[in-house]
Motif scaffolding. Structure first.
Motif, PDB file in Angstrom:
ATOM      1  N   SER A 149       0.829  -1.200   0.000  1.00  0.00           N
ATOM      2  CA  SER A 149       0.000   0.000   0.000  1.00  0.00           C
ATOM      3  C   SER A 149       0.871   1.260   0.000  1.00  0.00           C
ATOM      4  O   SER A 149       1.840   1.350   0.758  1.00  0.00           O
ATOM      5  N   TYR A 150       0.487   2.242  -0.804  1.00  0.00           N
ATOM      6  CA  TYR A 150       1.226   3.507  -0.816  1.00  0.00           C
ATOM      7  C   TYR A 150       1.151   4.182   0.552  1.00  0.00           C
ATOM      8  O   TYR A 150       2.095   4.866   0.965  1.00  0.00           O
ATOM      9  N   ILE A 151       0.058   3.968   1.269  1.00  0.00           N
ATOM     10  CA  ILE A 151      -0.087   4.539   2.612  1.00  0.00           C
ATOM     11  C   ILE A 151       0.978   3.957   3.539  1.00  0.00           C
ATOM     12  O   ILE A 151       1.689   4.684   4.232  1.00  0.00           O
ATOM     13  N   ASP A 152       1.073   2.633   3.552  1.00  0.00           N
ATOM     14  CA  ASP A 152       2.033   1.981   4.436  1.00  0.00           C
ATOM     15  C   ASP A 152       3.474   2.291   4.045  1.00  0.00           C
ATOM     16  O   ASP A 152       4.333   2.480   4.915  1.00  0.00           O
ATOM     17  N   GLN A 153       3.742   2.375   2.764  1.00  0.00           N
ATOM     18  CA  GLN A 153       5.102   2.704   2.323  1.00  0.00           C
ATOM     19  C   GLN A 153       5.480   4.122   2.757  1.00  0.00           C
ATOM     20  O   GLN A 153       6.595   4.361   3.225  1.00  0.00           O
ATOM     21  N   LYS A 154       4.542   5.061   2.611  1.00  0.00           N
ATOM     22  CA  LYS A 154       4.790   6.444   3.036  1.00  0.00           C
ATOM     23  C   LYS A 154       4.902   6.519   4.558  1.00  0.00           C
ATOM     24  O   LYS A 154       5.746   7.238   5.101  1.00  0.00           O
TER      25      LYS A 154
END
Length: 118
Positions: free
Chosen positions: A77-82
Motif C-alpha cells: 500500500s502507498y499509505i504503508d510505504q509512506k
C-alpha cells in the motif's frame, strides 16, 4: 487474543514539523489509511502527541490488534510505504520506546463480540 499496546516514541530533534506532516498525511488519506487496517487485523489505532518539558516531542501509539495480521513492513500500500518512510525519518531510534503495561482492559460487550467474531 487481542493485543493491546500503548508505546511512547520520541521524535528526532528538528523533525517535529515533518512528524506533524506525517500525521496530516495519514489524516488527509483517512479512508485509504483505514483500508490498510483489515490486512493487519488492526481494530483501533490512535496516535497522541506530547510536547514534553524535556524539549522533545513524543508520539504515543495506542492499538488494539488481532492475531495473525500482516506486518506493515510487508504491505504494498502507498499509505504503508509512506508511513514507513516518515517513521524512518522521524522516530528517534537512539531512544528506547517505552511500552506501557495494560493494567485493565474494558471493552463494551458489543465491541468485544465484533472483535471475537473476526
Amino acid at each position: 487474543m487481542t493485543k493491546i499496546e500503548l508505546t511512547r516514541f520520541r521524535i528526532k530533534k528538528g523533525k517535529e514539523l515533518r512528524a506533524q506532516e506525517w500525521m496530516d498525511f495519514l489524516n488527509k488519506h483517512h479512508q485509504d489509511t483505514v483500508a490498510t487496517m483489515a490486512g493487519e487485523r488492526m481494530y483501533i489505532e490512535t496516535v497522541f502527541k506530547e510536547e514534553s518539558s524535556d524539549g522533545y516531542t513524543y508520539f504515543y501509539w495506542y492499538s488494539m490488534q488481532g492475531e495473525g495480521g500482516n506486518a506493515v513492513e510487508d504491505s504494498d500500500s502507498y499509505i504503508d510505504q509512506k508511513h514507513l518512510e516518515y517513521w524512518d525519518e522521524c522516530i528517534d531510534t537512539a531512544y528506547r520506546p517505552v511500552d506501557m503495561k495494560v493494567m485493565e482492559k474494558l471493552v463494551a460487550p458489543k465491541i468485544n463480540s465484533i472483535i471475537d467474531a473476526d
